[in-house]
Design a protein around this motif. Structure first.
Motif, PDB file in Angstrom:
ATOM      1  N   VAL A 226      -4.357   6.934  -4.184  1.00 51.14           N
ATOM      2  CA  VAL A 226      -3.034   7.564  -4.166  1.00 51.14           C
ATOM      3  C   VAL A 226      -3.097   8.858  -4.966  1.00 51.14           C
ATOM      4  CG1 VAL A 226      -0.597   7.324  -4.757  1.00 51.14           C
ATOM      5  CG2 VAL A 226      -1.894   5.330  -3.959  1.00 51.14           C
ATOM      6  N   ASP A 227      -2.764   9.964  -4.338  1.00 50.94           N
ATOM      7  CA  ASP A 227      -2.799  11.266  -5.005  1.00 50.94           C
ATOM      8  C   ASP A 227      -1.524  11.496  -5.805  1.00 50.94           C
ATOM      9  OD1 ASP A 227      -5.278  11.922  -3.899  1.00 50.94           O
ATOM     10  OD2 ASP A 227      -4.350  12.698  -2.063  1.00 50.94           O
ATOM     11  N   ASN A 228      -1.712  11.850  -7.058  1.00 47.84           N
ATOM     12  CA  ASN A 228      -0.599  12.177  -7.942  1.00 47.84           C
ATOM     13  C   ASN A 228       0.531  11.134  -7.865  1.00 47.84           C
ATOM     14  OD1 ASN A 228       0.808  13.729  -9.841  1.00 47.84           O
ATOM     15  ND2 ASN A 228       1.836  14.932  -8.256  1.00 47.84           N
ATOM     16  N   PRO A 229       0.251   9.881  -8.170  1.00 50.73           N
ATOM     17  CA  PRO A 229       1.265   8.819  -8.055  1.00 50.73           C
ATOM     18  C   PRO A 229       2.409   8.987  -9.051  1.00 50.73           C
ATOM     19  CG  PRO A 229      -0.668   8.006  -9.209  1.00 50.73           C
ATOM     20  CD  PRO A 229      -1.026   9.365  -8.696  1.00 50.73           C
ATOM     21  N   LYS A 230       3.587   8.539  -8.644  1.00 52.77           N
ATOM     22  CA  LYS A 230       4.780   8.612  -9.475  1.00 52.77           C
ATOM     23  C   LYS A 230       5.422   7.230  -9.575  1.00 52.77           C
ATOM     24  CE  LYS A 230       4.602  13.156  -9.787  1.00 52.77           C
ATOM     25  NZ  LYS A 230       4.303  13.849 -11.064  1.00 52.77           N
ATOM     26  N   GLU A 231       6.049   6.975 -10.686  1.00 54.08           N
ATOM     27  CA  GLU A 231       6.780   5.722 -10.842  1.00 54.08           C
ATOM     28  C   GLU A 231       8.008   5.713  -9.939  1.00 54.08           C
ATOM     29  OE1 GLU A 231       6.024   4.225 -15.383  1.00 54.08           O
ATOM     30  OE2 GLU A 231       7.272   6.002 -15.146  1.00 54.08           O
ATOM     31  N   GLY A 232       8.304   4.547  -9.392  1.00 57.93           N
ATOM     32  CA  GLY A 232       9.492   4.403  -8.571  1.00 57.93           C
ATOM     33  C   GLY A 232       9.318   4.740  -7.101  1.00 57.93           C
ATOM     34  N   ARG A 233       8.111   5.142  -6.702  1.00 58.75           N
ATOM     35  CA  ARG A 233       7.862   5.499  -5.303  1.00 58.75           C
ATOM     36  C   ARG A 233       7.031   4.431  -4.601  1.00 58.75           C
ATOM     37  NH1 ARG A 233       6.379  12.003  -5.176  1.00 58.75           N
ATOM     38  NH2 ARG A 233       8.285  12.740  -6.234  1.00 58.75           N
ATOM     39  N   LEU A 234       7.306   4.293  -3.308  1.00 54.67           N
ATOM     40  CA  LEU A 234       6.542   3.347  -2.490  1.00 54.67           C
ATOM     41  C   LEU A 234       5.368   4.058  -1.825  1.00 54.67           C
ATOM     42  CD1 LEU A 234       9.442   1.431  -0.714  1.00 54.67           C
ATOM     43  CD2 LEU A 234       7.828   0.440  -2.321  1.00 54.67           C
ATOM     44  N   TYR A 235       4.231   3.393  -1.854  1.00 56.61           N
ATOM     45  CA  TYR A 235       3.035   3.920  -1.191  1.00 56.61           C
ATOM     46  C   TYR A 235       2.484   2.844  -0.255  1.00 56.61           C
ATOM     47  CZ  TYR A 235       3.327   7.384  -4.907  1.00 56.61           C
ATOM     48  OH  TYR A 235       3.771   8.360  -5.768  1.00 56.61           O
ATOM     49  N   GLY A 236       1.970   3.276   0.880  1.00 54.02           N
ATOM     50  CA  GLY A 236       1.437   2.329   1.853  1.00 54.02           C
ATOM     51  C   GLY A 236       2.477   1.925   2.879  1.00 54.02           C
ATOM     52  N   ALA A 237       2.079   1.056   3.795  1.00 56.04           N
ATOM     53  CA  ALA A 237       2.946   0.643   4.895  1.00 56.04           C
ATOM     54  C   ALA A 237       3.262  -0.844   4.825  1.00 56.04           C
ATOM     55  CB  ALA A 237       2.280   0.973   6.229  1.00 56.04           C
ATOM     56  N   LEU A 238       4.531  -1.180   4.992  1.00 57.87           N
ATOM     57  CA  LEU A 238       4.941  -2.575   4.963  1.00 57.87           C
ATOM     58  C   LEU A 238       4.360  -3.342   6.151  1.00 57.87           C
ATOM     59  CD1 LEU A 238       6.575  -4.806   3.608  1.00 57.87           C
ATOM     60  CD2 LEU A 238       8.593  -4.028   4.873  1.00 57.87           C
ATOM     61  N   ASP A 239       4.243  -2.671   7.306  1.00 58.09           N
ATOM     62  CA  ASP A 239       3.680  -3.324   8.491  1.00 58.09           C
ATOM     63  C   ASP A 239       2.236  -3.765   8.272  1.00 58.09           C
ATOM     64  OD1 ASP A 239       6.052  -2.968   9.806  1.00 58.09           O
ATOM     65  OD2 ASP A 239       5.445  -1.112  10.814  1.00 58.09           O
ATOM     66  N   ASP A 240       1.540  -3.052   7.386  1.00 56.78           N
ATOM     67  CA  ASP A 240       0.151  -3.402   7.066  1.00 56.78           C
ATOM     68  C   ASP A 240       0.052  -4.319   5.855  1.00 56.78           C
ATOM     69  OD1 ASP A 240      -0.712  -1.816   9.157  1.00 56.78           O
ATOM     70  OD2 ASP A 240      -0.964  -0.037   7.898  1.00 56.78           O
ATOM     71  N   ASN A 241       1.206  -4.700   5.285  1.00 56.06           N
ATOM     72  CA  ASN A 241       1.232  -5.507   4.055  1.00 56.06           C
ATOM     73  C   ASN A 241       0.461  -4.842   2.932  1.00 56.06           C
ATOM     74  OD1 ASN A 241       2.787  -7.858   4.828  1.00 56.06           O
ATOM     75  ND2 ASN A 241       1.078  -8.414   6.160  1.00 56.06           N
ATOM     76  N   ALA A 242       0.555  -3.512   2.886  1.00 53.06           N
ATOM     77  CA  ALA A 242      -0.221  -2.758   1.898  1.00 53.06           C
ATOM     78  C   ALA A 242       0.665  -1.883   1.015  1.00 53.06           C
ATOM     79  CB  ALA A 242      -1.264  -1.905   2.601  1.00 53.06           C
ATOM     80  N   ILE A 243       1.899  -2.320   0.794  1.00 56.77           N
ATOM     81  CA  ILE A 243       2.809  -1.573  -0.073  1.00 56.77           C
ATOM     82  C   ILE A 243       2.320  -1.628  -1.519  1.00 56.77           C
ATOM     83  CG2 ILE A 243       5.136  -1.556  -1.058  1.00 56.77           C
ATOM     84  CD1 ILE A 243       5.109  -0.459   1.691  1.00 56.77           C
ATOM     85  N   ARG A 244       2.392  -0.457  -2.175  1.00 60.42           N
ATOM     86  CA  ARG A 244       2.051  -0.359  -3.595  1.00 60.42           C
ATOM     87  C   ARG A 244       3.165   0.399  -4.303  1.00 60.42           C
ATOM     88  NH1 ARG A 244      -0.873  -3.669  -1.907  1.00 60.42           N
ATOM     89  NH2 ARG A 244      -3.160  -3.747  -1.930  1.00 60.42           N
ATOM     90  N   LYS A 245       3.641  -0.157  -5.399  1.00 59.61           N
ATOM     91  CA  LYS A 245       4.700   0.501  -6.149  1.00 59.61           C
ATOM     92  C   LYS A 245       4.546   0.228  -7.636  1.00 59.61           C
ATOM     93  CE  LYS A 245       9.763   0.747  -6.703  1.00 59.61           C
ATOM     94  NZ  LYS A 245      11.074   0.166  -6.314  1.00 59.61           N
ATOM     95  N   VAL A 246       4.739   1.258  -8.453  1.00 56.37           N
ATOM     96  CA  VAL A 246       4.742   1.136  -9.912  1.00 56.37           C
ATOM     97  C   VAL A 246       6.108   1.585 -10.411  1.00 56.37           C
ATOM     98  CG1 VAL A 246       3.825   2.064 -12.071  1.00 56.37           C
ATOM     99  CG2 VAL A 246       2.267   1.458 -10.219  1.00 56.37           C
ATOM    100  N   ASP A 247       6.706   0.822 -11.279  1.00 54.19           N
ATOM    101  CA  ASP A 247       8.004   1.194 -11.834  1.00 54.19           C
ATOM    102  C   ASP A 247       8.112   0.664 -13.256  1.00 54.19           C
ATOM    103  OD1 ASP A 247      10.477   2.415 -11.874  1.00 54.19           O
ATOM    104  OD2 ASP A 247      11.170   1.465 -10.023  1.00 54.19           O
ATOM    105  N   PHE A 248       9.181   1.055 -13.958  1.00 54.87           N
ATOM    106  CA  PHE A 248       9.377   0.571 -15.329  1.00 54.87           C
ATOM    107  C   PHE A 248      10.778   0.023 -15.500  1.00 54.87           C
ATOM    108  CE2 PHE A 248      10.916   4.917 -15.494  1.00 54.87           C
ATOM    109  CZ  PHE A 248      12.031   4.850 -16.318  1.00 54.87           C
ATOM    110  N   ILE A 249      10.925  -0.860 -16.474  1.00 53.42           N
ATOM    111  CA  ILE A 249      12.207  -1.476 -16.795  1.00 53.42           C
ATOM    112  C   ILE A 249      12.765  -0.806 -18.054  1.00 53.42           C
ATOM    113  CG2 ILE A 249      13.394  -3.613 -17.381  1.00 53.42           C
ATOM    114  CD1 ILE A 249      12.220  -3.533 -14.540  1.00 53.42           C
ATOM    115  N   LYS A 250      13.957  -0.269 -17.943  1.00 49.44           N
ATOM    116  CA  LYS A 250      14.563   0.458 -19.056  1.00 49.44           C
ATOM    117  C   LYS A 250      14.772  -0.448 -20.276  1.00 49.44           C
ATOM    118  CE  LYS A 250      17.058   3.894 -16.295  1.00 49.44           C
ATOM    119  NZ  LYS A 250      18.400   4.441 -15.960  1.00 49.44           N
TER     120      LYS A 250
END
Length: 308
Positions: A226-250
């Protein structure tokens, strides 16, 4: 006459001084009693609130081989799937209780278990937890045994595993070996086992006050392309079961993230996204009431010690 007057005056003063000391001590004891009673009432109320949090739920304890397991589910409804919960190093199933209750309220069977050498598990673990060949492999094997047992028993249409801290690495490795799991969620994550498409649909959550783990999580995404990944964004495709997401809890730290209502909501929202459904969210404040119960008992012991 003067000498006798002085003697008489001295005799009169001594009882008066004793009375003052008695009144002072009596007043102090009364204050201790009031505070003790107040702390007892607070502790009882906190205990009631903790019990009330599971008023619509049933929790059952059982063993898989020698591993203590706690099942939590909603009464009188068909479960929508299974969620496995794995605690971190030096933790136990109790640390995962707030999340288990929130997901059980949403209609899922939650399965919590104690790792070797943790909680109520009767057997110790051996080896270094920082090496794959050491304790890590033993924990992975143990997790796989739990997953296989309950997936075979219930055959759910949806299943997911959640792990905190040390277990974030364990559950990523286990989920990669169990493709029947629909998702893996790593909380306060530190792992190098994540791949671009294994395991399926991964969510990484860290506390806001965990800067090193937040940076590490973005590095994990970079390592899988993943190039220049950001918190809160979805990467990958749900149809491929390859979703990747990083986020934080306030407003959460390494332990507080497990007790945050925001974490509970994020997990239910994640399941809703994967299942394309809208489950009812009922959050709980188990963390707050657990803290109140602990501190009220702690200060009660101190006051009783001083009083006695």
């Amino acid at each position: 006459m003067v000498g006798n007057a002085v003697l008489l005056d001295t005799r009169l003063r001594i009882p008066a001084r004793k009375d003052k000391l008695y009144l002072l001590k009596s007043s102090k004891n009364s204050i201790y009693k009031v505070f003790c009673l107040l702390l007892i009432l607070i502790a009882l109320f906190a205990f009631w609130k903790l019990d009330f949090a599971e008023r619509n739920l049933t929790s059952v304890r059982e063993f898989v081989d020698k591993t203590p397991v706690t099942l939590t589910f909603k009464d009188n409804i068909k479960t929508k799937g299974i969620v496995f919960l794995a605690h971190g190093f030096a933790g136990s199933t109790s640390f995962m209780r707030p999340i288990a209750v929130a997901l059980a309220e949403a209609g899922y069977l939650t399965v919590r278990f104690d790792f070797l050498g943790h909680g109520r598990h009767p057997l110790p673990y051996s080896g270094d937890i920082t090496t794959i060949e050491g304790a890590t492999q033993k924990f992975v094997n143990q997790t796989n045994e739990i997953i296989s047992h309950y997936l075979l028993k219930h055959s759910p249409s949806f299943s997911m595993i959640i792990g905190h801290s040390m277990a974030s690495d364990i559950i990523i490795r286990s989920a990669s070996l169990n493709p029947s799991l629909n998702s893996a969620v790593a909380i306060s994550a530190y792992t190098d086992a994540l791949k671009a498409k294994e395991p399926k649909n991964v969510l990484i959550l860290n506390g806001q006050w965990e800067p090193q783990l937040r940076s590490k999580s973005l590095e994990i995404l970079q390592n899988i392309g993943v190039d220049n990944p950001k918190e809160g964004r979805l990467y990958g495709a749900l149809d491929d079961n390859a979703i990747r997401k990083v986020d934080f809890i306030k407003n959460a730290d390494h332990v507080g993230v497990l007790y945050s209502v925001r974490t509970q909501r994020e997990l239910v929202d994640w399941i809703n996204f994967l299942e394309k459904d809208k489950q009812i969210f009922i959050g709980n404040n188990i963390g707050i009431w657990t803290g109140i119960l602990f501190f009220s008992i702690f200060f009660l012991i101190i006051l009783l010690t001083k009083f006695l």
